[in-house]
Design a protein around this motif. Structure first.
Motif, PDB file in Angstrom:
ATOM      1  N   PRO A 253       7.947  12.035 -15.255  1.00  0.00           N
ATOM      2  CA  PRO A 253       8.347  10.667 -15.610  1.00  0.00           C
ATOM      3  C   PRO A 253       7.191   9.900 -16.239  1.00  0.00           C
ATOM      4  CG  PRO A 253       9.086  11.221 -13.394  1.00  0.00           C
ATOM      5  CD  PRO A 253       8.158  12.324 -13.824  1.00  0.00           C
ATOM      6  N   LEU A 254       7.511   8.776 -16.848  1.00  0.00           N
ATOM      7  CA  LEU A 254       6.502   7.924 -17.480  1.00  0.00           C
ATOM      8  C   LEU A 254       5.632   7.251 -16.420  1.00  0.00           C
ATOM      9  CD1 LEU A 254       8.759   6.246 -20.189  1.00  0.00           C
ATOM     10  CD2 LEU A 254       7.109   8.099 -20.530  1.00  0.00           C
ATOM     11  N   PRO A 255       4.508   6.664 -16.825  1.00  0.00           N
ATOM     12  CA  PRO A 255       3.645   5.971 -15.860  1.00  0.00           C
ATOM     13  C   PRO A 255       4.278   4.717 -15.261  1.00  0.00           C
ATOM     14  CG  PRO A 255       2.436   6.490 -17.874  1.00  0.00           C
ATOM     15  CD  PRO A 255       3.875   6.746 -18.151  1.00  0.00           C
ATOM     16  N   GLY A 256       5.235   4.143 -15.960  1.00  0.00           N
ATOM     17  CA  GLY A 256       5.864   2.918 -15.485  1.00  0.00           C
ATOM     18  C   GLY A 256       7.328   2.881 -15.862  1.00  0.00           C
ATOM     19  N   PRO A 257       8.056   1.859 -15.413  1.00  0.00           N
ATOM     20  CA  PRO A 257       9.493   1.777 -15.660  1.00  0.00           C
ATOM     21  C   PRO A 257       9.837   1.588 -17.130  1.00  0.00           C
ATOM     22  CG  PRO A 257       8.690  -0.268 -14.715  1.00  0.00           C
ATOM     23  CD  PRO A 257       7.548   0.701 -14.648  1.00  0.00           C
ATOM     24  N   VAL A 258      11.093   1.881 -17.461  1.00  0.00           N
ATOM     25  CA  VAL A 258      11.601   1.679 -18.818  1.00  0.00           C
ATOM     26  C   VAL A 258      12.273   0.311 -18.884  1.00  0.00           C
ATOM     27  CG1 VAL A 258      13.077   2.566 -20.648  1.00  0.00           C
ATOM     28  CG2 VAL A 258      11.979   4.160 -19.051  1.00  0.00           C
ATOM     29  N   SER A 259      11.887  -0.481 -19.868  1.00  0.00           N
ATOM     30  CA  SER A 259      12.454  -1.812 -20.077  1.00  0.00           C
ATOM     31  C   SER A 259      13.497  -1.750 -21.190  1.00  0.00           C
ATOM     32  CB  SER A 259      11.343  -2.796 -20.445  1.00  0.00           C
ATOM     33  OG  SER A 259      11.870  -4.072 -20.729  1.00  0.00           O
ATOM     34  N   ASN A 260      14.712  -2.187 -20.890  1.00  0.00           N
ATOM     35  CA  ASN A 260      15.832  -2.104 -21.827  1.00  0.00           C
ATOM     36  C   ASN A 260      16.266  -3.492 -22.280  1.00  0.00           C
ATOM     37  OD1 ASN A 260      16.954   0.935 -21.654  1.00  0.00           O
ATOM     38  ND2 ASN A 260      16.255   0.289 -19.618  1.00  0.00           N
ATOM     39  N   ILE A 261      16.192  -3.715 -23.581  1.00  0.00           N
ATOM     40  CA  ILE A 261      16.660  -4.960 -24.184  1.00  0.00           C
ATOM     41  C   ILE A 261      17.666  -4.561 -25.249  1.00  0.00           C
ATOM     42  CG2 ILE A 261      16.006  -7.048 -25.436  1.00  0.00           C
ATOM     43  CD1 ILE A 261      13.144  -6.616 -24.350  1.00  0.00           C
ATOM     44  N   ALA A 262      18.946  -4.819 -24.997  1.00  0.00           N
ATOM     45  CA  ALA A 262      19.991  -4.314 -25.879  1.00  0.00           C
ATOM     46  C   ALA A 262      20.905  -5.432 -26.343  1.00  0.00           C
ATOM     47  CB  ALA A 262      20.813  -3.231 -25.185  1.00  0.00           C
TER      48      ALA A 262
ATOM     49  N   VAL B 257      14.262   1.582 -13.871  1.00  0.00           N
ATOM     50  CA  VAL B 257      14.760   0.987 -15.113  1.00  0.00           C
ATOM     51  C   VAL B 257      14.973  -0.516 -14.933  1.00  0.00           C
ATOM     52  CG1 VAL B 257      15.827   3.104 -15.938  1.00  0.00           C
ATOM     53  CG2 VAL B 257      17.160   1.563 -14.530  1.00  0.00           C
ATOM     54  N   ILE B 258      14.642  -1.242 -15.981  1.00  0.00           N
ATOM     55  CA  ILE B 258      14.849  -2.691 -16.034  1.00  0.00           C
ATOM     56  C   ILE B 258      15.761  -2.973 -17.221  1.00  0.00           C
ATOM     57  CG2 ILE B 258      13.734  -4.946 -16.229  1.00  0.00           C
ATOM     58  CD1 ILE B 258      11.098  -3.524 -15.457  1.00  0.00           C
TER      59      ILE B 258
ATOM     60  N   LEU C 225      11.199 -14.072 -21.683  1.00  0.00           N
ATOM     61  CA  LEU C 225      11.010 -12.841 -20.921  1.00  0.00           C
ATOM     62  C   LEU C 225      10.245 -11.751 -21.657  1.00  0.00           C
ATOM     63  CD1 LEU C 225      14.444 -12.406 -19.098  1.00  0.00           C
ATOM     64  CD2 LEU C 225      12.514 -13.892 -18.558  1.00  0.00           C
ATOM     65  N   SER C 226      10.008 -11.912 -22.962  1.00  0.00           N
ATOM     66  CA  SER C 226       9.418 -10.820 -23.732  1.00  0.00           C
ATOM     67  C   SER C 226       8.016 -10.464 -23.248  1.00  0.00           C
ATOM     68  CB  SER C 226       9.388 -11.168 -25.221  1.00  0.00           C
ATOM     69  OG  SER C 226       8.593 -12.324 -25.447  1.00  0.00           O
ATOM     70  N   GLU C 227       7.238 -11.460 -22.813  1.00  0.00           N
ATOM     71  CA  GLU C 227       5.887 -11.168 -22.343  1.00  0.00           C
ATOM     72  C   GLU C 227       5.928 -10.200 -21.163  1.00  0.00           C
ATOM     73  OE1 GLU C 227       1.776 -11.335 -22.599  1.00  0.00           O
ATOM     74  OE2 GLU C 227       3.257 -12.250 -23.937  1.00  0.00           O
ATOM     75  N   ALA C 228       6.920 -10.370 -20.284  1.00  0.00           N
ATOM     76  CA  ALA C 228       7.038  -9.488 -19.127  1.00  0.00           C
ATOM     77  C   ALA C 228       7.733  -8.181 -19.481  1.00  0.00           C
ATOM     78  CB  ALA C 228       7.811 -10.198 -18.013  1.00  0.00           C
ATOM     79  N   LEU C 229       8.839  -8.249 -20.210  1.00  0.00           N
ATOM     80  CA  LEU C 229       9.660  -7.061 -20.445  1.00  0.00           C
ATOM     81  C   LEU C 229       9.156  -6.183 -21.574  1.00  0.00           C
ATOM     82  CD1 LEU C 229      13.271  -8.485 -19.998  1.00  0.00           C
ATOM     83  CD2 LEU C 229      11.692  -7.578 -18.287  1.00  0.00           C
ATOM     84  N   VAL C 230       8.264  -6.702 -22.416  1.00  0.00           N
ATOM     85  CA  VAL C 230       7.730  -5.923 -23.536  1.00  0.00           C
ATOM     86  C   VAL C 230       6.240  -5.661 -23.377  1.00  0.00           C
ATOM     87  CG1 VAL C 230       7.353  -5.866 -26.036  1.00  0.00           C
ATOM     88  CG2 VAL C 230       9.502  -6.770 -25.115  1.00  0.00           C
ATOM     89  N   ARG C 231       5.484  -6.705 -23.083  1.00  0.00           N
ATOM     90  CA  ARG C 231       4.028  -6.590 -23.135  1.00  0.00           C
ATOM     91  C   ARG C 231       3.368  -6.290 -21.785  1.00  0.00           C
ATOM     92  NH1 ARG C 231       1.669  -8.057 -27.801  1.00  0.00           N
ATOM     93  NH2 ARG C 231      -0.313  -8.277 -26.689  1.00  0.00           N
ATOM     94  N   ALA C 232       4.087  -6.433 -20.687  1.00  0.00           N
ATOM     95  CA  ALA C 232       3.467  -6.232 -19.378  1.00  0.00           C
ATOM     96  C   ALA C 232       2.883  -4.825 -19.263  1.00  0.00           C
ATOM     97  CB  ALA C 232       4.491  -6.456 -18.270  1.00  0.00           C
TER      98      ALA C 232
END
Length: 512
Positions: free
Chosen positions: A150-159, A182-183, A219-226
């Motif tokens: 698995p990846l080092p961290g969760p997958v962030s989904n923005i659809a 998954v988020i 939310l982009s700062e958290a869901l994309v750049r965190a």
């Protein structure tokens, strides 16, 4: 003919069923966010309405940036635990989730009708494609993750809002199956109740899911750049996608960014006109609010009269209206091609673009009337737009170079193969395209020059399911390609020197 709302299909009926099925997620007056393994009564409530008739739906609980960061950190903790869960247990939990989704299939579909305006047939198909597609991955996952982690961290989904189940929930469940937490961010324009119910069913089976609502800017700062995020999966327009792409490029973060493109259907030395007529009506499914819709037809001028004779019966056969309106209480729900657009603002915007294009010289070849739709007496129809076909939209119009995401076709006439290719490639990349030609050699020669990931020969191409790959050319896609084994590879790690197939800033690698 006077129509009525089919008994048992009202929004209040659907809401009450949600409260009964998942009371932990649906309260009498609101929907909750789900993060840190708990349903949270947080967020600023934003009223929402149904595109079907303008009536109120559940309010969107918009999370603030600080809470979103807490949700991401909690998801990382889940991720660290989940990645150690044996594959057999992950398969069992995902399979149990699929069984629960199957049990509540019709309720999920009814929520899609009210929240994003899908006709009943297409709403059911959206749910079924999610369930059937993930079941295929459960059967195939062992070989797909062999030698991978698995990846080092969760997958962030923005659809985007148009396929909550078959795109967003499908991706979330496969990502979890591959060993990731998954988020998901609820699309602001629709899908809140459907996604909340699906999340509740997954959470009950112990899947490491997070569902939050809020604006992209907040939310982009958290869901994309965190830094906790291991991968960003995005489906949407080019403007928002470009901002996400800039962020993930700066951070060197794994990403999957599916963006819009003007999918074109070219017609060159073609004579099978009856078959084309059959395809035309199908291209209007869900009012062309799909990433694989065909809003542009590029036609050889010398056959335009024959094309038009084949095209017009197809578009004139299109049906639209209230997806739940019937003549008698025991009637089946109507077989419509589409219902409303996602909201009244989008319908007005697109209607204004059509009027402006005509005022600047576009020729209206077909302009449907709202009176042709199936509606309830006195119903709000502000989100509905009848089919429109324009010949030669002016180059100054957005309809000339951008995807309308609505039931508007534009036709462009060409005289040479070079003009054909230029017109089909107008948007610098697309997800799908079709070249209708009688000659296989012509197709073999021209299709590689069309900048679309999939090119159909005289028939439409789709996103595809199960083992079928998916991606895009040019500006229509950034990051790893998906579909089949590539979806699992995109959200897992292999050898240190692995180069994923995809469209990246420093390389492009086509699947072998």
């Amino acid at each position: 003919m006077t129509l009525i709302l089919k008994p048992g299909t009202a929004w209040t009926d659907a809401w009450q069923r949600c409260v009964e099925v998942a009371p932990e997620a649906f309260h009498d007056d609101r929907v909750l966010n789900y993060w840190n393994g708990r349903w949270q009564a947080d967020g600023r409530l934003l009223p929402t309405t149904s595109p079907v008739d303008g009536s109120p739906l559940a309010a969107l609980p918009r999370l603030d940036a600080a809470s979103a960061h807490l949700a991401v950190r909690a998801s990382l903790d889940q991720h660290k635990a989940w990645r150690e869960v044996p594959l057999a247990d992950r398969k069992a939990r995902v399979s149990a989730t699929l069984d629960a989704l199957t049990e509540h299939r019709e309720l999920l579909a009814l929520l899609l009708v009210w929240e994003i305006g899908k006709p009943w047939r297409l709403a059911q198909a959206d749910v079924d494609r999610a369930i059937d597609g993930v079941r295929w991955y459960v059967d195939e996952i062992d070989r797909m993750v062999e030698g991978r982690t698995p990846l080092p961290g969760p997958v962030s989904n923005i659809a985007s809002w148009n396929y909550p189940m078959s795109v967003l929930v499908h991706a979330m469940l496969v990502q979890a199956l591959a060993g990731n937490a998954v988020i998901a961010k609820t699309p602001t324009d629709g899908g809140l109740a459907c996604l909340t119910l699906a999340t509740a069913l997954a959470a009950r089976e112990g899947l490491p899911v997070t569902l939050v609502s809020g604006g992209g800017g907040e939310l982009s700062e958290a869901l994309v750049r965190a830094p906790e995020i291991g991968c960003v999966s995005f489906v949407g327009g080019r403007d928002a996608g470009g901002r996400v792409a800039a962020s993930v490029a700066d951070l060197g973060k794994r990403h999957i960014l599916e963006q819009e493109g003007l999918n074109a259907w070219g017609v060159w030395n073609y004579t099978d006109w009856p078959t084309l007529t059959g395809h035309i009506r199908k291209t209007f499914d869900y009012a062309k609010q799909r990433c694989t819709a065909y809003p542009r037809f590029v036609v050889q001028r010398e056959t335009f009269d024959q094309f038009l004779t084949a095209y017009l019966p197809g578009v004139q056969a299109v049906t639209f209206g209230h997806p739940l309106a019937v003549e008698h209480p025991d009637d089946d729900l109507p077989e419509l091609d589409f219902g409303p657009l996602i909201n009244a603002a989008k319908a007005k915007e697109l209607g204004d673009l059509v009027s402006e294009a005509i005022s600047r010289g576009a020729v209206p070849l077909h302009h449907g009337s709202i009176a042709q739709g199936r509606f309830l007496p006195g119903q709000d129809t502000s989100a509905y737009l009848p089919p429109v076909t324009l010949l030669n939209p002016p180059s100054t119009s957005p309809l000339h170079h951008a995807e309308p995401f609505g039931p508007v076709d534009t036709l462009v006439l060409v005289d040479t193969e070079a003009e054909l290719l230029a017109a089909m490639n107008a948007s610098n990349g697309a997800l799908v395209a079709t070249l209708a030609t009688d000659d296989p050699e012509t197709f073999a020669r021209l299709s590689p020059q069309i900048r679309a990931f999939k090119v159909g020969h005289s028939k439409p191409r789709s996103r595809g399911d199960r083992e079928e790959l998916f991606g895009g050319f040019g500006a229509s896609w950034r990051g790893a390609f998906v579909g089949g084994e590539l979806l699992v590879r995109a959200v897992t790690q292999g050898a240190a020197d692995e180069r994923l197939p995809g469209n990246f800033p420093d390389y492009r690698l086509q699947p072998s």
